[in-house]
Motif scaffolding. Sequence first.
Motif, PDB file in Angstrom:
ATOM      1  N   LEU A 150     -40.987 -72.212 -74.427  1.00 34.13           N
ATOM      2  CA  LEU A 150     -41.226 -72.847 -75.723  1.00 34.13           C
ATOM      3  C   LEU A 150     -39.970 -73.046 -76.559  1.00 34.13           C
ATOM      4  O   LEU A 150     -39.999 -73.817 -77.518  1.00 34.13           O
ATOM      5  CB  LEU A 150     -42.209 -71.995 -76.549  1.00 34.13           C
ATOM      6  N   HIS A 154     -40.328 -71.819 -81.522  1.00 34.55           N
ATOM      7  CA  HIS A 154     -41.760 -71.878 -81.252  1.00 34.55           C
ATOM      8  C   HIS A 154     -42.259 -70.594 -80.597  1.00 34.55           C
ATOM      9  O   HIS A 154     -43.417 -70.204 -80.797  1.00 34.55           O
ATOM     10  CB  HIS A 154     -42.083 -73.095 -80.388  1.00 34.55           C
ATOM     11  N   LEU A 173     -48.271 -77.634 -74.629  1.00 35.10           N
ATOM     12  CA  LEU A 173     -47.062 -76.925 -75.070  1.00 35.10           C
ATOM     13  C   LEU A 173     -46.129 -76.593 -73.911  1.00 35.10           C
ATOM     14  O   LEU A 173     -45.060 -76.041 -74.130  1.00 35.10           O
ATOM     15  CB  LEU A 173     -47.446 -75.628 -75.789  1.00 35.10           C
TER      16      LEU A 173
END
Length: 255
Positions: A150, A154, A173
Amino acid sequence: MNYFRLEQHDSFVHVQLARPDKYNALNAPMLKEFREVLEEVRGYEADLVLISGEGPGFCAGGDISMMKEFSDEEKYSALMNDIEAIVKEIYTMPKIVVAAVHGSAVGLGLSIALSCDCIIAEKNAVFSMNFIGIGLAPDGGGHYWLKERLGVHHAKQYAWEGAKLSGEEAQELKLVDMVTEELMSRAEALMTSWSRRPLRSMIATKILYHQAGVKELEYYLQQERINQRKLSETKDHKEAVRAFMEKRKPEFTGK
């Protein structure tokens, strides 16, 4: 084996977590056996490994009942040694390791899935790094895996929120690689497909990347070990454990 099923197929080895009545939550004996199973699998001829969970979910994380052992330095050290050995073995194993996730992959269960080279998930699977819900921080390399998947910013937000993501949301994601409605048939088809590719080339790429990353992973594992011991002494963690045992919502105070 008490907590695992190990099957050799034509093109891959299947490692199945088998504590279904507890959603494959990892207690101390199961962690020790997991470590031994992976060491055995390393010696197998097959170059592909599939990890899945029996019963209603992949893995509910660490069994909260074993967290009372965190105050015992010797037992805590043994637990962390096993956790670190499991994820490092998956990360450095000269084989391609795939996690097939259904139901929930939570906390340490998610860390273990993320240590694999590829994650296939059911669309309605649930992914959560919800250590914060019990007043702890990610372990099992969780900080490293989230950063890799990520990015730092994040990764922090995801760890802090303890949010639950569906398989499809996790794929958006890039926390997981593939989603499907037919998990095991899709996973087995992938094993068959990859077994007909130049696996030596694929493994060489894995080893090249992971040899460069293992020192950084070891840093995160060491810091997580220190963090978790300190956090286990906080009022919020102790309140979370009491609340779990009493089947109520914890009342955190930031202490």
